[in-house]
Design an enzyme around this catalytic site. Structure first.
Site, PDB file in Angstrom:
ATOM      1  N   ASP A   8       0.864  -1.179   0.000  1.00  0.00           N
ATOM      2  CA  ASP A   8       0.000   0.000   0.000  1.00  0.00           C
ATOM      3  C   ASP A   8       0.902   1.231   0.000  1.00  0.00           C
ATOM      4  O   ASP A   8       1.516   1.563   1.010  1.00  0.00           O
ATOM      5  CB  ASP A   8      -0.907  -0.033   1.238  1.00  0.00           C
ATOM      6  CG  ASP A   8      -1.753   1.220   1.386  1.00  0.00           C
ATOM      7  OD1 ASP A   8      -1.895   1.968   0.398  1.00  0.00           O
ATOM      8  OD2 ASP A   8      -2.280   1.445   2.490  1.00  0.00           O
ATOM      9  N   ASN A  11       0.744   8.447   0.868  1.00  0.00           N
ATOM     10  CA  ASN A  11       1.455   9.712   0.832  1.00  0.00           C
ATOM     11  C   ASN A  11       2.529   9.819   1.908  1.00  0.00           C
ATOM     12  O   ASN A  11       3.540  10.490   1.712  1.00  0.00           O
ATOM     13  CB  ASN A  11       0.454  10.867   0.985  1.00  0.00           C
ATOM     14  CG  ASN A  11      -0.416  11.022  -0.233  1.00  0.00           C
ATOM     15  OD1 ASN A  11       0.071  11.189  -1.338  1.00  0.00           O
ATOM     16  ND2 ASN A  11      -1.728  10.954  -0.039  1.00  0.00           N
ATOM     17  N   SER A  12       2.300   9.144   3.044  1.00  0.00           N
ATOM     18  CA  SER A  12       3.257   9.237   4.150  1.00  0.00           C
ATOM     19  C   SER A  12       4.162   8.026   4.255  1.00  0.00           C
ATOM     20  O   SER A  12       5.320   8.146   4.645  1.00  0.00           O
ATOM     21  CB  SER A  12       2.520   9.435   5.478  1.00  0.00           C
ATOM     22  OG  SER A  12       1.739  10.607   5.462  1.00  0.00           O
ATOM     23  N   VAL A  14       4.985   3.646   2.903  1.00  0.00           N
ATOM     24  CA  VAL A  14       4.767   2.467   2.063  1.00  0.00           C
ATOM     25  C   VAL A  14       4.622   1.282   3.003  1.00  0.00           C
ATOM     26  O   VAL A  14       5.574   0.909   3.694  1.00  0.00           O
ATOM     27  CB  VAL A  14       5.935   2.237   1.089  1.00  0.00           C
ATOM     28  CG1 VAL A  14       5.709   0.968   0.277  1.00  0.00           C
ATOM     29  CG2 VAL A  14       6.109   3.433   0.164  1.00  0.00           C
ATOM     30  N   ASP A 102      -6.398   3.504  -3.123  1.00  0.00           N
ATOM     31  CA  ASP A 102      -6.536   3.008  -1.757  1.00  0.00           C
ATOM     32  C   ASP A 102      -8.003   2.986  -1.342  1.00  0.00           C
ATOM     33  O   ASP A 102      -8.441   2.088  -0.604  1.00  0.00           O
ATOM     34  CB  ASP A 102      -5.708   3.833  -0.787  1.00  0.00           C
ATOM     35  CG  ASP A 102      -6.004   5.326  -0.865  1.00  0.00           C
ATOM     36  OD1 ASP A 102      -6.613   5.790  -1.850  1.00  0.00           O
ATOM     37  OD2 ASP A 102      -5.616   6.050   0.077  1.00  0.00           O
TER      38      ASP A 102
END
Length: 263
Positions: A8, A11-12, A14, A102
């Site tokens: 997944d 933005n912040s 992995v 997501d």
């Protein structure tokens, strides 16, 4: 599906996990940084080991790096979640090409794991950097993904308040005992807590009222459990909802729809 590696790309961070013997096992999290060289991902992923893989990404540049690495590690191209992928519901979103992958994965897992078995609509929310809400309704012709809502997550709100003002500090996130804060820190904590909890409760009620029947509500994400403990309207907490969506979509385990439940 056994020995499946799901990634997944958010933005912040992995998030990487291996699914084997009916459960998520080895898991790891890496910063979503483009500074890491492309050849760094192969060794990272090889440690988990898997014969098949799937990716859900909202960061195209990172996806372009990880997809080849996954193919090399597993020996086959990974499944990549898209709005154009075979889905367990009809797509009622007006602009599916703008829909976060997501959100697609989370909605698919919420429907397949909770909504479909109970034959009820489902609302799922993923609370992290942002809070995303997704709705799958159950109509006469079958399940339909309708859309949802997007709002800032708790830490995003906390940081933006401190950065957007000259004198307000960035406080720890704690729930105060009283609505009226007796210090500036308590006042900020009270305001942020009320904004998140009361805002989510109102959003869930309004969204539920727009569905064909009372829905099941599923919480996920780093803040999902925190919110669920304070809102008794949440039915399930599913920390791995997006990963489960990747796994289920990749395996084709999309279930079977027969008819809508009786009113």
């Amino acid at each position: 599906m056994s020995d499946f590696l799901a990634i997944d790309i958010g933005n912040s961070s992995v998030k990487v996990a291996r699914y084997a013997d009916g459960q998520w096992r080895e898991a790891a999290s890496y910063p979503s940084s483009l500074e890491a060289p492309a050849d760094a991902w192969g060794p990272r992923l090889a440690k988990l080991g898997a014969r098949a893989s799937g990716v859900c990404s909202v960061v195209p540049n990172l996806e372009a790096r990880l997809v080849p690495a996954l193919a090399e590690v597993t020996g086959r191209d990974p499944f990549v979640v898209r709005a154009s992928s075979p889905l367990p519901f009809a797509m009622g979103y007006r602009t599916p090409h703008t829909l976060g992958n997501d959100r697609i994965a989370a909605a698919a897992a919420a429907w397949l794991l909770y909504g479909q078995p109970a034959r009820r609509p489902v609302l799922s929310f993923d609370a992290g950097t942002a809070i995303t809400l997704d709705a799958v309704d159950l109509l006469a012709d079958g399940p339909v993904y309708l859309g949802g809502a997007i709002l800032p997550g708790p830490h995003t709100l906390r940081r933006s308040l401190a950065r957007g003002t000259a004198q307000l500090p960035e406080v720890e996130w704690e729930r105060p005992e009283h609505a009226i804060g007796r210090s500036t820190s308590e006042a900020i904590q009270s305001g942020l807590t009320a904004l998140v909890l009361d805002g989510m409760a109102a959003l869930l009620r309004r969204a539920a009222a727009e569905l064909s029947a009372p829905p099941l509500i599923v919480a996920s994400g780093g803040w999902g459990g925190w919110i669920a403990k304070r809102l008794d309207m949440v039915d399930h907490v599913a920390p791995n909802l997006v990963l489960d969506g990747i796994r289920l979509l990749a395996s084709g385990e999309m279930g079977r729809y027969d008819s809508a439940p009786e009113a």
